[in-house]
Design an enzyme around this catalytic site. Structure first.
Site, PDB file in Angstrom:
ATOM      1  N   HIS A  72       0.852  -1.192   0.000  1.00 54.21           N
ATOM      2  CA  HIS A  72       0.000   0.000   0.000  1.00 54.21           C
ATOM      3  C   HIS A  72       0.886   1.239   0.000  1.00 54.21           C
ATOM      4  O   HIS A  72       1.649   1.466   0.936  1.00 54.21           O
ATOM      5  CB  HIS A  72      -0.923   0.004   1.221  1.00 54.21           C
ATOM      6  CG  HIS A  72      -2.115  -0.893   1.062  1.00 54.21           C
ATOM      7  ND1 HIS A  72      -3.360  -0.549   1.508  1.00 54.21           N
ATOM      8  CD2 HIS A  72      -2.243  -2.109   0.472  1.00 54.21           C
ATOM      9  CE1 HIS A  72      -4.217  -1.525   1.221  1.00 54.21           C
ATOM     10  NE2 HIS A  72      -3.557  -2.475   0.598  1.00 54.21           N
ATOM     11  N   TYR A 200     -10.137   5.512   5.916  1.00 51.86           N
ATOM     12  CA  TYR A 200     -10.453   5.997   7.260  1.00 51.86           C
ATOM     13  C   TYR A 200     -11.528   7.065   7.103  1.00 51.86           C
ATOM     14  O   TYR A 200     -11.289   8.103   6.473  1.00 51.86           O
ATOM     15  CB  TYR A 200      -9.217   6.589   7.926  1.00 51.86           C
ATOM     16  CG  TYR A 200      -8.159   5.572   8.292  1.00 51.86           C
ATOM     17  CD1 TYR A 200      -8.125   5.000   9.562  1.00 51.86           C
ATOM     18  CD2 TYR A 200      -7.191   5.179   7.370  1.00 51.86           C
ATOM     19  CE1 TYR A 200      -7.161   4.072   9.900  1.00 51.86           C
ATOM     20  CE2 TYR A 200      -6.220   4.250   7.696  1.00 51.86           C
ATOM     21  CZ  TYR A 200      -6.206   3.691   8.968  1.00 51.86           C
ATOM     22  OH  TYR A 200      -5.249   2.771   9.302  1.00 51.86           O
ATOM     23  N   PRO A 292      -6.321   1.104  17.894  1.00 48.38           N
ATOM     24  CA  PRO A 292      -5.970   0.525  16.596  1.00 48.38           C
ATOM     25  C   PRO A 292      -5.911   1.527  15.452  1.00 48.38           C
ATOM     26  O   PRO A 292      -5.414   1.190  14.377  1.00 48.38           O
ATOM     27  CB  PRO A 292      -7.071  -0.516  16.359  1.00 48.38           C
ATOM     28  CG  PRO A 292      -8.213  -0.062  17.204  1.00 48.38           C
ATOM     29  CD  PRO A 292      -7.603   0.587  18.398  1.00 48.38           C
ATOM     30  N   LYS A 296      -0.669   0.541  14.920  1.00 46.29           N
ATOM     31  CA  LYS A 296       0.659   0.566  15.536  1.00 46.29           C
ATOM     32  C   LYS A 296       0.913  -0.569  16.530  1.00 46.29           C
ATOM     33  O   LYS A 296       2.038  -0.712  17.019  1.00 46.29           O
ATOM     34  CB  LYS A 296       0.868   1.907  16.259  1.00 46.29           C
ATOM     35  CG  LYS A 296       0.941   3.104  15.322  1.00 46.29           C
ATOM     36  CD  LYS A 296       2.079   2.966  14.354  1.00 46.29           C
ATOM     37  CE  LYS A 296       2.102   4.056  13.328  1.00 46.29           C
ATOM     38  NZ  LYS A 296       2.907   3.726  12.153  1.00 46.29           N
ATOM     39  N   TYR A 384       2.899   7.063   9.708  1.00 48.21           N
ATOM     40  CA  TYR A 384       2.138   5.885   9.326  1.00 48.21           C
ATOM     41  C   TYR A 384       3.061   4.764   8.848  1.00 48.21           C
ATOM     42  O   TYR A 384       2.878   3.595   9.224  1.00 48.21           O
ATOM     43  CB  TYR A 384       1.116   6.230   8.243  1.00 48.21           C
ATOM     44  CG  TYR A 384      -0.003   5.229   8.136  1.00 48.21           C
ATOM     45  CD1 TYR A 384      -1.249   5.463   8.723  1.00 48.21           C
ATOM     46  CD2 TYR A 384       0.159   4.027   7.425  1.00 48.21           C
ATOM     47  CE1 TYR A 384      -2.273   4.539   8.631  1.00 48.21           C
ATOM     48  CE2 TYR A 384      -0.859   3.112   7.332  1.00 48.21           C
ATOM     49  CZ  TYR A 384      -2.080   3.363   7.937  1.00 48.21           C
ATOM     50  OH  TYR A 384      -3.100   2.440   7.842  1.00 48.21           O
TER      51      TYR A 384
END
Length: 389
Positions: A72, A200, A292, A296, A384
């Site tokens: 990704h 998200y 979550p 991480k 990220y």
């Protein structure tokens, strides 16, 4: 029994540490209180930072991951019907991969079994002794029989409810915690993901996440009340609510199906300090938990393994104790940054029961700033994909 490093906990962090040490000729014994099938049956996150990917390769267990993972290069964020992307590759020249934690654990089990290194299942009444002295040892019971392992060091990889953190005296240990006033209702379904990238989603009805495990296995979440039970939600009710929280274009493309797993996870941020007491070292959930959001959990455990592995390697290779002496300091410096990112992202995307109209406007403004500001996107991308070790 005698070993160099006793590892309490046969999840991914304990197994990864054991595999890395084994390849350097350092003996370990892994103790797991459940069975292998039980551990492999746990459904967990599947996004791996670049550091975790590199550790898997260094441990010699990266071949299947490299073949089967999904790379990704970014992620999608939405507020209502406004959908925008953040390109990790563009900002950091790295990516994350989707490869389920169950598969990570399976690969590590296979490697340990192939090596012949011992792993002890169904261990009960595990206790750590003399961790602050020169002769630490671990006692436990299997099938009603008492056993003892003498060792040089102990790695506590046994999670939040394990014995390792509780072994550190309260006079030494300090804990920091934030409990969030909501949970995540998650389902696993044998359906193709709604998008090639994770979504998200922030909406007036609450947060949602569209994730995946592979091309025909999807993981979806919606923010829910802590008083909810999975039994309160039919599959149809879940899918209807998910559609309401994601952009209309994605809702129209969503393919639904029966859930094969459904559960609710509460959200919390938690850190204990220090992460070392004498010859006992805490790794992963034994020392810290993140919500979550941002994926991480496994990745922070991996950074702990990195610091402890190198500390032990230098200790056994050349007698240098600096890495072990500074383990807690180095691990916590990175952990608190990961905690900050997870806390920030959680606050950005979720609805809180006591939010005022002003709070909501500030939340919308921050999402808009992230959408429009390249520097803000770069900061998010760096966090990220994973801060350097």
């Amino acid at each position: 029994m005698r070993t160099q490093v006793a590892i309490i906990g046969g999840g991914p962090s304990g197994l990864l540490l054991g595999q890395l040490l084994h390849r350097k000729g350092i003996d370990t014994v892994v103790l797991e209180r459940k069975t292998k099938d039980y551990v492999l049956g746990r459904i967990r996150a599947g996004i791996l930072e670049v550091g975790m990917v590199d550790l898997m390769r260094e441990a010699g267990v990266g071949d299947r991951m490299d073949r089967e993972c999904f790379v990704h290069d970014g992620t999608l964020i939405s507020y209502g019907d406004d959908l925008f992307g953040i390109n990790f590759k563009d900002h950091t020249d790295t990516s994350v991969v989707v490869y389920g934690q169950t598969e990570v654990t399976r690969d590590l089990y296979d490697a340990r079994e192939a090596s012949g290194a011992p792993i002890l299942y169904n261990t009960e009444d595990v206790a750590i002794h003399d961790a602050d002295g020169d002769a630490p040892h671990v006692t436990y019971r299997v099938a009603g029989q008492d056993h003892r392992i003498d060792c040089d060091f102990i790695a506590g990889c046994d999670g939040f409810h394990g014995v390792s953190r509780q072994t550190i005296p309260l006079s030494v240990r300090r804990e920091y915690e934030k409990v969030y006033p909501f949970g995540w209702l998650g389902i696993l379904s044998e359906t193709p993901p709604v998008n090639d990238e994770l979504i998200y989603a922030s909406s007036d009805r609450g947060f949602a996440l569209c994730s995946m495990r592979n091309a025909n296995l999807s993981r979806y979440y919606i923010q829910c009340s802590l008083s909810d039970s999975p039994d309160d939600w039919t599959d149809a009710a879940f899918w209807d609510e998910l559609r309401r929280r994601i952009p209309a274009s994605e809702a129209e493309a969503l393919i639904t199906g029966p859930s094969i797993e459904k559960s609710i996870a509460p959200l919390r941020s938690f850190v204990t300090e220090p992460m070392r007491w004498g010859r006992l070292f805490l790794c992963g959930d034994a020392a810290h938990i993140v919500p979550p959001t941002g994926a991480k959990g496994l990745n922070t455990a991996a950074s702990d393994v990195h610091y402890l592995y190198h500390g032990l390697l230098h200790r056994y290779a050349d007698g240098d104790d600096d890495g072990l002496e500074r383990y807690s300091e180095r691990a916590l410096a990175r952990i608190w940054k990961a905690e900050r990112f997870s806390w920030w992202f959680t606050n950005l995307m979720h609805r809180y029961p006591d939010q005022s109209e002003f709070d909501l406007k500030m939340q919308q403004a921050e999402i808009a700033f992230l959408r429009d500001n390249r520097d803000a996107q770069a900061v998010m991308a760096q966090n990220y994909v994973g801060l350097p070790y």
